[in-house]
Design a protein around this motif. Structure first.
Motif, PDB file in Angstrom:
ATOM      1  N   TYR A 612       0.825  -1.211   0.000  1.00  0.00           N
ATOM      2  CA  TYR A 612       0.000   0.000   0.000  1.00  0.00           C
ATOM      3  C   TYR A 612       0.858   1.259   0.000  1.00  0.00           C
ATOM      4  CZ  TYR A 612      -2.647   3.803   2.191  1.00  0.00           C
ATOM      5  OH  TYR A 612      -3.195   5.025   2.486  1.00  0.00           O
ATOM      6  N   PHE A 613       1.930   1.269   0.784  1.00  0.00           N
ATOM      7  CA  PHE A 613       2.765   2.466   0.901  1.00  0.00           C
ATOM      8  C   PHE A 613       3.429   2.808  -0.429  1.00  0.00           C
ATOM      9  CE2 PHE A 613       2.619   0.233   4.985  1.00  0.00           C
ATOM     10  CZ  PHE A 613       2.044   1.212   5.782  1.00  0.00           C
ATOM     11  N   ASN A 614       3.853   1.808  -1.157  1.00  0.00           N
ATOM     12  CA  ASN A 614       4.444   2.045  -2.476  1.00  0.00           C
ATOM     13  C   ASN A 614       3.399   2.561  -3.453  1.00  0.00           C
ATOM     14  OD1 ASN A 614       6.407   1.788  -4.683  1.00  0.00           O
ATOM     15  ND2 ASN A 614       5.141   0.052  -5.319  1.00  0.00           N
ATOM     16  N   ALA A 615       2.194   1.993  -3.401  1.00  0.00           N
ATOM     17  CA  ALA A 615       1.142   2.416  -4.323  1.00  0.00           C
ATOM     18  C   ALA A 615       0.740   3.871  -4.079  1.00  0.00           C
ATOM     19  CB  ALA A 615      -0.071   1.500  -4.172  1.00  0.00           C
ATOM     20  N   MET A 616       0.715   4.299  -2.815  1.00  0.00           N
ATOM     21  CA  MET A 616       0.297   5.659  -2.488  1.00  0.00           C
ATOM     22  C   MET A 616       1.453   6.646  -2.447  1.00  0.00           C
ATOM     23  SD  MET A 616      -2.925   6.051  -2.238  1.00  0.00           S
ATOM     24  CE  MET A 616      -2.963   7.619  -1.404  1.00  0.00           C
ATOM     25  N   GLY A 617       2.674   6.160  -2.594  1.00  0.00           N
ATOM     26  CA  GLY A 617       3.816   7.059  -2.560  1.00  0.00           C
ATOM     27  C   GLY A 617       4.128   7.577  -1.174  1.00  0.00           C
ATOM     28  N   ILE A 618       3.752   6.834  -0.139  1.00  0.00           N
ATOM     29  CA  ILE A 618       4.090   7.209   1.242  1.00  0.00           C
ATOM     30  C   ILE A 618       5.480   6.652   1.535  1.00  0.00           C
ATOM     31  CG2 ILE A 618       3.437   7.003   3.667  1.00  0.00           C
ATOM     32  CD1 ILE A 618       0.553   6.525   2.727  1.00  0.00           C
ATOM     33  N   PRO A 619       6.468   7.503   1.755  1.00  0.00           N
ATOM     34  CA  PRO A 619       7.845   7.008   1.873  1.00  0.00           C
ATOM     35  C   PRO A 619       8.089   6.230   3.167  1.00  0.00           C
ATOM     36  CG  PRO A 619       7.755   9.344   2.378  1.00  0.00           C
ATOM     37  CD  PRO A 619       6.380   8.970   1.908  1.00  0.00           C
ATOM     38  N   ILE A 620       8.846   5.144   3.055  1.00  0.00           N
ATOM     39  CA  ILE A 620       9.308   4.409   4.239  1.00  0.00           C
ATOM     40  C   ILE A 620      10.619   5.050   4.671  1.00  0.00           C
ATOM     41  CG2 ILE A 620      10.054   2.187   5.144  1.00  0.00           C
ATOM     42  CD1 ILE A 620       8.180   0.842   3.191  1.00  0.00           C
ATOM     43  N   LEU A 621      10.587   5.782   5.757  1.00  0.00           N
ATOM     44  CA  LEU A 621      11.743   6.566   6.196  1.00  0.00           C
ATOM     45  C   LEU A 621      12.799   5.687   6.852  1.00  0.00           C
ATOM     46  CD1 LEU A 621       9.792   9.618   7.694  1.00  0.00           C
ATOM     47  CD2 LEU A 621      10.698   9.332   5.373  1.00  0.00           C
ATOM     48  N   ARG A 622      12.375   4.738   7.657  1.00  0.00           N
ATOM     49  CA  ARG A 622      13.298   3.812   8.297  1.00  0.00           C
ATOM     50  C   ARG A 622      12.597   2.471   8.430  1.00  0.00           C
ATOM     51  NH1 ARG A 622      13.847   8.136  11.735  1.00  0.00           N
ATOM     52  NH2 ARG A 622      13.107   7.077  13.612  1.00  0.00           N
ATOM     53  N   GLY A 623      13.379   1.428   8.477  1.00  0.00           N
ATOM     54  CA  GLY A 623      12.803   0.095   8.635  1.00  0.00           C
ATOM     55  C   GLY A 623      12.273  -0.447   7.321  1.00  0.00           C
ATOM     56  N   ARG A 624      11.192  -1.204   7.405  1.00  0.00           N
ATOM     57  CA  ARG A 624      10.648  -1.890   6.229  1.00  0.00           C
ATOM     58  C   ARG A 624       9.125  -1.942   6.324  1.00  0.00           C
ATOM     59  NH1 ARG A 624       8.890  -6.765   8.120  1.00  0.00           N
ATOM     60  NH2 ARG A 624       9.869  -7.571  10.049  1.00  0.00           N
ATOM     61  N   THR A 625       8.495  -2.498   5.265  1.00  0.00           N
ATOM     62  CA  THR A 625       7.056  -2.702   5.272  1.00  0.00           C
ATOM     63  C   THR A 625       6.742  -4.041   5.934  1.00  0.00           C
ATOM     64  OG1 THR A 625       5.062  -2.680   3.914  1.00  0.00           O
ATOM     65  CG2 THR A 625       6.983  -3.806   3.013  1.00  0.00           C
ATOM     66  N   PHE A 626       5.477  -4.449   5.917  1.00  0.00           N
ATOM     67  CA  PHE A 626       5.070  -5.690   6.565  1.00  0.00           C
ATOM     68  C   PHE A 626       5.683  -6.916   5.868  1.00  0.00           C
ATOM     69  CE2 PHE A 626       1.231  -2.914   7.240  1.00  0.00           C
ATOM     70  CZ  PHE A 626       1.441  -2.698   8.591  1.00  0.00           C
ATOM     71  N   ASP A 627       5.936  -7.921   6.634  1.00  0.00           N
ATOM     72  CA  ASP A 627       6.389  -9.203   6.105  1.00  0.00           C
ATOM     73  C   ASP A 627       5.166  -9.943   5.549  1.00  0.00           C
ATOM     74  OD1 ASP A 627       7.380 -11.693   5.530  1.00  0.00           O
ATOM     75  OD2 ASP A 627       8.338 -11.997   7.474  1.00  0.00           O
ATOM     76  N   ALA A 628       5.153 -10.157   4.214  1.00  0.00           N
ATOM     77  CA  ALA A 628       4.002 -10.804   3.584  1.00  0.00           C
ATOM     78  C   ALA A 628       3.802 -12.229   4.063  1.00  0.00           C
ATOM     79  CB  ALA A 628       4.159 -10.777   2.067  1.00  0.00           C
ATOM     80  N   GLY A 629       4.829 -12.823   4.638  1.00  0.00           N
ATOM     81  CA  GLY A 629       4.708 -14.197   5.112  1.00  0.00           C
ATOM     82  C   GLY A 629       4.015 -14.311   6.452  1.00  0.00           C
ATOM     83  N   LYS A 630       3.837 -13.205   7.146  1.00  0.00           N
ATOM     84  CA  LYS A 630       3.178 -13.235   8.447  1.00  0.00           C
ATOM     85  C   LYS A 630       1.706 -12.870   8.267  1.00  0.00           C
ATOM     86  CE  LYS A 630       7.159 -12.287  11.421  1.00  0.00           C
ATOM     87  NZ  LYS A 630       7.691 -11.455  12.512  1.00  0.00           N
ATOM     88  N   ARG A 631       0.844 -13.877   8.439  1.00  0.00           N
ATOM     89  CA  ARG A 631      -0.576 -13.686   8.210  1.00  0.00           C
ATOM     90  C   ARG A 631      -1.378 -14.147   9.432  1.00  0.00           C
ATOM     91  NH1 ARG A 631      -3.013 -16.393   4.650  1.00  0.00           N
ATOM     92  NH2 ARG A 631      -4.157 -14.795   3.474  1.00  0.00           N
TER      93      ARG A 631
END
Length: 875
Positions: A612-631
């Motif tokens: 979602y953050f990439n699609a909306m252009g919301i920058p990830i300043l530090r760290g990472r996005t969610f792990d897709a493997g954790k559901r």
């Protein structure tokens, strides 16, 4: 025989008797002269001199009779009509000017009366109030916060000031398709069973909710809006007792509401019982604030007494739940009408004030034209006065002309107002109480009053310029006088100065609102606002009951949407920037010491997928996005915004710290840029949780593409239909459209005020041009003499130009000074600009001076081109 026929015969007989008596007296006087030895012809003239003016005697005698005022009125009316017909150009211009001023004023008055002044169409509307929770300890909630289900129950059971308390909440539901119709997303409202009884409203068809309908174990019941009943069900009365499916649940249609009923929101199309639909834990919670509460005060109980009663209850509940920091300790209220009107009250009054200024400018313009016209007719008026015409009689004729101009202008203005209101109700059908905006007897009386006031205002100003001494003084002017009419010219300049001052006020106000709106639309939302399209989607709990079903649905949907040709990125979130506050969650920080009793932390909460953050252009300043493997249960990650980190982790690194929400710990894996939940609002701390946890069912799909965005609407809807044919997709908007929708009020207010300001500027320019043209024509002889004596044409042009610019400059200075105070009154309507904005003031001053110069330069150039010989012969 009617009374007027009898009166007419009596009047005719008395006229004949008076005529015989006057003729007899004149003949007797003439006979006496002849007996004295004077010739017949000389005796006739001598008798006339001794007897006096027969016409004047006849009029004085008729003036004693009671019906003379009717005859005088009719005579003035006929004379005024003939006078106006002789000058069609003047008449048409004056009527159009009056029509613009009166039409705008009547239209805005109709809106203000319908929205702000007309009582609500409910039973005893003055006793209806909207109730709120207030007094959150250590929080930043307003004094008009929504109410929790638990607090509502306490208020209802323990208060002694309200005869009834009822609950409401707006939601969105999916109406399943049937009979070949497509599924549809609709705005609905949850009502407690006694809401309609509290308001004093009955369905147009069918019945109201009963207490037995409003419970968890009851059968689903629904009320339809009149518009939905007509559009979706063809207005068939047989729809009663039929079953429809809302969010895949069966509901029986028990009634249809009246066409005018749209509470609590103008877009509401369905109503269902709240205790039947809302979860029990929501209805009993004291810290989950979701509902609006309407109260009906008991007879003789004031609003302040009612609130004091509720505050005692809220204080007791708060003290019983000191460990929960989000239980409010106080209460508030305001009239239901004020709540429904919302924030539109002040803008409407500002626009009404603008139309009053426009009307005053129009009256001043017409008065200026009348003064100039009276100056041109001063010899005619002087001769009529010398022949016995009284000053009051001449003033009466001027007032009759003004009344006719105002009446014709009012009639045309009514047509313009009707067209404007039709346009308004069609384009702004989302406005609160728009159904109450229509013409009625009060508006008609207001229109008549405005017409009479405009006639008196313009007519009396014109009458002042034709006072008794000034009328007779025109006979004393020499044929080549160059000084006559200076008083009238001065009056016209004073009127023009006031007109320019009012125009400056309107221009400054319009400039401030326009600049504020531009700042608002250019506000940094913290995400992409171009090349992104949004679509609202919700899956029903009835068919997607488990977290796994929900997570699988959205995973499949996003995979298929991302596979569409031309899609650069796609994501899903419960709320995207610009869609509003929606919801917040309380939390605690595991690594921090416990907070004092009665205090807590909360922030906006959102659920989003990893991309979602990439699609909306919301920058990830530090760290990472969610792990897709954790559901599902393993989804224990959270992403926070920069303002969240600054506020709750000052001077420390928040990554790998833990947030505890509803008994579960989430680890902070990323920090993203701040976004605005609503355009024009400051950024607030946000916490993002993984959509793959399968908790949420409703949200917004976002698709980013460098291609045309409109091409993705149908393919996405087809994908959703293939996955579940009963799911509707709604609110298909680009991000620019979404933001434009949220700033519709500001755009509308700025556009209207700019339109009024431009009209006033045009009227001021026309007035200035007219005054300069009349002054130039009046001073033709003077200009001819100056040129004949050696004056240069450039000097004549410069003198005339300065003479015209003087009232414009005085008006500009006065308008700028008045705008300093007017801007302060508009402070609440401005965004990120000050009421005294140097750039706006400079642009308005430059624009007005430029327009004034253009309006003055043509008459000045014509005056400088005069042939002195022709000018001297013109007298």
């Amino acid at each position: 025989m009617s009374w007027w026929q009898i009166t007419w015969r009596q009047r005719k007989k008395r006229d004949e008797d008076l005529e015989r008596e006057l003729r007899s007296d004149l003949e007797l006087e003439e006979e006496e002269r002849r007996e004295a030895g004077i010739s017949k012809e000389e005796a006739h003239y001598a008798a006339l001199r001794a007897f006096g003016n027969p016409t004047l005697i006849r009029e004085q005698t008729l003036g004693i009779w009671w019906w003379n005022w009717l005859e005088s009125l009719a005579r003035d009316l006929r004379f005024s009509l003939r006078t106006l017909r002789r000058t069609p150009g003047f008449t048409v211009i004056a009527i159009l000017i009056m029509a613009l001023g009166i039409g705008a004023n009547v239209a805005l008055f109709t809106v203000v009366r319908g929205v702000l002044l007309k009582p609500l169409p409910f039973q005893d509307p003055n006793r209806l109030v909207m109730l709120y929770e207030a007094g959150l300890l250590g929080g930043d909630a307003s004094d008009f916060n929504v109410v929790s289900g638990g607090m509502y129950a306490e208020w209802k059971n323990q208060n002694r000031s309200y005869s009834s308390l009822a609950l409401a909440k707006g939601i969105r539901v999916g109406l399943s398709g049937s009979g070949g119709q497509l599924p549809e997303k609709l705005t609905s409202a949850l009502f407690s069973w006694d809401m309609l009884r509290t308001l004093g409203v009955q369905p147009a068809l069918g019945r109201d909710f009963a207490q037995a309908d409003d419970g968890p174990g009851a059968n689903g019941t629904v009320l339809l809006s009149w518009g939905l009943w007509k559009r979706r069900f063809g207005g068939d009365p047989g729809v009663l007792n039929q079953t429809i499916h809302l969010d895949a649940q069966p509901y029986t249609v028990i009634g249809v509401m009246p066409a005018w009923f749209d509470f609590p929101d103008s877009s509401t199309q369905l109503w269902t019982p709240v205790y039947h639909d809302a979860p029990e834990e929501v209805m009993t919670s004291f810290s989950n604030h979701q509902f609006r509460v309407v109260g009906q005060l008991r007879p003789g109980v004031s609003s302040s007494q009612g609130v004091a009663d509720l505050r005692i209850i809220s204080e007791r509940v708060h003290n019983e739940h000191l460990n929960d920091p989000f239980v409010f300790r106080s209460a508030g209220s305001r009239p239901l009408l004020e709540h429904m009107v919302g924030e539109i009250k002040k803008p409407l009054y500002v626009l009404l004030a603008a139309t009053c200024c426009l009307l005053l400018i129009a009256c001043l313009n017409v008065a200026n034209l009348l003064v100039a016209r009276a100056a041109a007719r001063r010899k005619e008026l002087a001769i009529r006065a010398a022949l016995g015409g009284g000053w009051l009689r001449l003033i009466g004729e001027r007032l009759m002309e003004c009344l006719l101009l105002s009446a014709f202008g009012g009639a045309l203005g009514l047509l313009l107002a009707f067209a404007a209101l039709h346009w308004l109700t069609q384009t702004r059908n989302d406005m609160s109480r728009v159904e109450s905006i229509h013409f009625d007897g009060v508006v008609a009386a207001f229109t008549v009053g405005v017409v009479v006031l405009c006639a008196l205002f313009s007519g009396l100003i014109a009458a002042f310029s034709t006072s008794d001494k000034r009328i007779l003084g025109a006979l004393h002017e020499a044929s080549r006088s160059v000084g006559g009419g200076t008083a009238r010219a001065s009056l016209r300049k004073v009127l023009l100065t006031v007109e320019v001052g009012l125009t400056v006020i309107l221009l400054i106000g319009a400039g401030l609102l326009l600049k504020s709106y531009e700042r608002l639309r250019s506000a940094n939302m913290g995400c992409f606002t171009h090349d992104v399209i949004t679509m609202h989607l919700g899956i029903p709990d009835a068919r997607y009951a488990t977290p796994a079903q929900r997570a699988n649905f959205y995973d499949t949907l996003l995979d298929r949407v991302r596979a569409l040709p031309g899609v650069d990125a796609a994501g899903f979130a419960t709320v995207v920037p610009g869609q509003g506050y929606q919801m917040d969650w309380s939390f605690s920080i595991v690594e921090h010491p416990p907070l004092p009793q009665g205090t807590g932390l909360f922030a906006l909460s959102r659920w989003a997928d990893p991309k979602y953050f990439n699609a909306m252009g919301i920058p990830i300043l530090r760290g990472r996005t969610f792990d897709a493997g954790k559901r599902l249960d393993a989804a224990n990650e959270v992403i926070i915004s920069q303002s969240f980190a600054d506020q709750f982790f000052p001077g420390e690194e928040p990554l790998d710290r833990h947030i505890r929400v509803r008994g579960k710990d989430f680890v902070i894996v990323g920090i993203v840029g701040d976004t605005r939940y609503e355009i024009g609002e400051a950024t607030r701390p946000v916490q993002y949780y993984p959509l793959d946890a399968g908790v949420e069912t409703v949200g917004t799909l976002v698709v980013r593409s460098s291609n045309s965005l409109g091409q993705f609407a149908l393919p996405v809807q087809q994908i959703v239909s293939d996955m579940d044919h009963d799911l509707p997709v709604s609110d298909v908007l680009t991000m620019n459209q979404l933001l434009g929708k949220s700033t519709l009020d500001q755009s509308f207010n700025a556009a209207l005020l700019v339109a009024f300001a431009v009209l006033s500027l045009v009227l001021a320019a026309v007035g200035l041009f007219g005054v300069m043209s009349y002054i130039a024509a009046q001073r033709t002889t003077e200009i001819g003499i100056r040129v004949a004596l050696g004056a240069q044409r450039e000097q004549v042009m410069r003198k005339m130009l300065l003479d015209g610019m003087r009232p414009a400059i005085f008006g500009l200075v006065a308008g700028l000074a008045a705008s300093l105070e007017a801007g302060q009154l508009m402070r609440d309507l401005l965004y990120e600009i000050k009421p005294i904005d140097t750039a706006v003031y400079a642009i308005v001053a430059a624009t007005l001076l430029a327009v004034a110069a253009i309006a003055c330069i043509v008459p000045a150039w014509r005056a400088s081109r005069l042939d002195p010989m022709q000018a001297l012969r013109s007298e």
